[in-house]
Scaffold this active site. Structure first.
Site, PDB file in Angstrom:
ATOM      1  CB  THR A 176      39.590  19.002  42.361  1.00  0.00           C
ATOM      2  OG1 THR A 176      40.906  19.511  42.281  1.00  0.00           O
ATOM      3  CG2 THR A 176      38.619  20.141  42.302  1.00  0.00           C
ATOM      4  CG  LEU A 227      48.447  20.488  35.927  1.00  0.00           C
ATOM      5  CD1 LEU A 227      48.907  20.027  37.314  1.00  0.00           C
ATOM      6  CD2 LEU A 227      49.389  19.932  34.863  1.00  0.00           C
TER       7      LEU A 227
HETATM    8  N1  GLY Z   1      42.432  21.412  40.100  1.00  0.00           N
HETATM    9  C1  GLY Z   1      42.979  21.618  41.349  1.00  0.00           C
HETATM   10  C2  GLY Z   1      44.260  22.297  41.378  1.00  0.00           C
HETATM   11  O1  GLY Z   1      45.043  22.244  40.428  1.00  0.00           O
HETATM   12  O2  GLY Z   1      44.530  22.917  42.361  1.00  0.00           O
END
Ligand code: GLY
EC number: 3.5.1.1
Length: 306
Positions: A176, A227
């Site tokens: 990300t 996550l």
């Molecule tokens: N933070 C990115 C995802 O879990 O898709």
């Protein structure tokens, strides 16, 4: 007071030599955003900074996105304006270079907030975004290796198993990119991602969920990394701005948000960046690394780190 902060993802960077490359990448992005911020708006600054990160194959967004269990790229992105609460997002989009720009078009050209999958691709083509394959050789090699390990360990269908894999191979979580900026009038937040390696078909993370991984209002903006399921369950980006509303500055609110993630879901799960409407920046993580860079009035060069 104007300010911008970017992140290049939370997780563990295993190779030492990669750390300086990642720091160079976030510095380049924050400077591109800063340039827009000085001459324009937080909206342009956030889009530009995220585009630079999407175009850098080191980061898991746009070019260099990680692959799904089936070997596809399905990207998520969102952008939100704090002054008007206008927001645009895409989820599970493929075949475009810059998902953050498609998300901005969803905000500006539709009555909706979130377009997904085939519909999002169709919308992008309608708006003139040409076809593009964001997969890189490095990601294809990583995908083959991780898929092999996952298959050797048995089950492939349950997220719990992928979570165990992430603990064993934390580089999987290197995910990300995001930017948050304040132009003196408005806070804007944007986030973009390829998601998590080996994610199930149809899985959407926190990034395009307004309030989950991306949020901005009149007091602050936040972009999360880590996550996605954790940020969604805690409505973490929105919660972080609530902490500012209750009196914290961007740094204290970032730390409070990450404490919340750690309390409920443990370490190695989340990172966040924030800017508040006083022009303070904040960043916090419970992972080993999270690359970041920021610029505020009075600074001649970016401050950056992991
Ligand atoms: N933070 C990115 C995802 O879990 O898709």
């Amino acid at each position: 007071m104007v300010a911008i902060i970017v992140h290049g993802g939370a997780g563990t960077i295993r190779k030492e030599e990669r750390i300086s490359q990642v720091i160079d990448g976030v510095k380049e992005a924050v400077l591109a955003g800063w340039h827009e911020l000085r001459g324009g708006s937080a909206l342009d600054a956030v889009e530009e900074a995220v585009k630079v990160l999407e175009d850098n194959p080191l980061f898991n967004a746009g070019t260099g996105s990680v692959l799904t269990l089936g070997g596809k790229v399905e990207m998520d992105a969102a952008i939100m304006r704090g002054k008007t609460l206008e927001a645009g997002a895409v989820a599970g989009i493929w075949g475009v270079k810059n998902p953050i720009s498609v998300a901005r078009k969803v905000m500006e050209k539709t009555d909706h907030v979130l377009l997904i999958g085939e519909g999002a691709v169709k919308f992008a083509r309608l708006l003139g975004f040409s076809g593009y394959d964001p997969r890189t050789e490095e990601r294809l090699n990583q995908w083959e290796e991780l898929r092999r390990r996952l298959l050797e360990k048995g089950e492939t269908r349950h997220w719990r198993k992928l979570n165990e894999l992430i603990k064993e191979y934390p580089e999987v979580l290197r995910s990300t990119v995001g930017a948050v900026a304040f132009d003196g009038e408005e806070v804007v937040a944007g986030t973009s991602t390829g998601g998590v390696f080996l994610k199930m078909f149809g899985r959407v993370g926190d990034t395009p969920i307004i309030g989950g991984g991306t949020y901005a209002n009149e007091v602050a903006g936040a972009s999360c990394t880590g996550l996605g399921e954790v940020a969604i369950k805690l409505a973490l980006a929105k919660s972080a701005t609530d902490f500012v509303r209750l009196g914290m500055d961007a740094q204290a609110a970032s730390e409070a948000a990450i404490n919340l993630a750690t309390k409920y879901f443990g370490k190695d799960t989340m990172g966040i960046i924030m800017v508040d409407s006083k022009g303070n920046v904040g960043f916090a993580k419970n992972t080993r690394h999270m690359s970041y860079a920021f610029m505020r009035d009075g600074m001649e060069k970016p401050e950056a780190g992991v």
